[in-house]
Design a protein around this motif. Structure first.
Motif, short mmCIF file in Angstrom:
data_model
loop_
_atom_site.label_atom_id
_atom_site.label_comp_id
_atom_site.label_asym_id
_atom_site.label_seq_id
_atom_site.Cartn_x
_atom_site.Cartn_y
_atom_site.Cartn_z
N GLN A 75 19.22 17.73 83.34
CA GLN A 75 20.10 18.25 82.29
C GLN A 75 21.57 18.02 82.62
O GLN A 75 22.36 17.75 81.73
N SER A 134 10.93 16.52 85.69
CA SER A 134 11.75 15.41 85.19
C SER A 134 12.77 15.84 84.15
O SER A 134 13.73 15.12 83.90
N THR A 135 12.62 17.01 83.55
CA THR A 135 13.56 17.41 82.51
C THR A 135 14.60 18.43 82.97
O THR A 135 15.77 18.32 82.62
N ASP A 179 6.41 9.52 82.00
CA ASP A 179 7.79 9.77 81.57
C ASP A 179 8.66 8.53 81.75
O ASP A 179 9.52 8.24 80.92
N ASN A 203 6.49 17.11 83.90
CA ASN A 203 7.44 17.25 82.79
C ASN A 203 8.56 18.21 83.15
O ASN A 203 9.72 17.98 82.81
#
Length: 71
Positions: free
Chosen positions: A16, A11-12, A65, A8
């Motif tokens: 951005q 992947s985040t 995801d 997580n």
């Protein structure tokens, strides 16, 4: 669970800005292959199993995801 958490994060945070998607994917795939080469060439130990389980959790988390984004 630790690998899923790392997936997580991986992947985040780079996504951005929107321009790090390809680079972060390449880095994750390269790191995964290097760790696989190290793990499967040596004897099994607790540390190798921990690294392998974390690696599997990261791959699983990235698939989850991807399915969330595709639906």
């Amino acid at each position: 669970m630790l690998g899923f958490f790392f997936a997580n994060v991986l992947s985040t945070i780079p996504a951005q800005t929107g321009d790090w998607g390809i680079m972060s994917g390449a880095i994750i795939a390269t790191t995964n292959e290097i760790l696989s080469q190290i793990i499967y060439n040596k004897n099994k130990s607790f540390i190798n199993n921990l690294i392998n389980n974390t690696k599997i959790g990261i791959i699983y988390g990235l698939f989850v995801d991807a399915f969330k984004l595709g639906s």
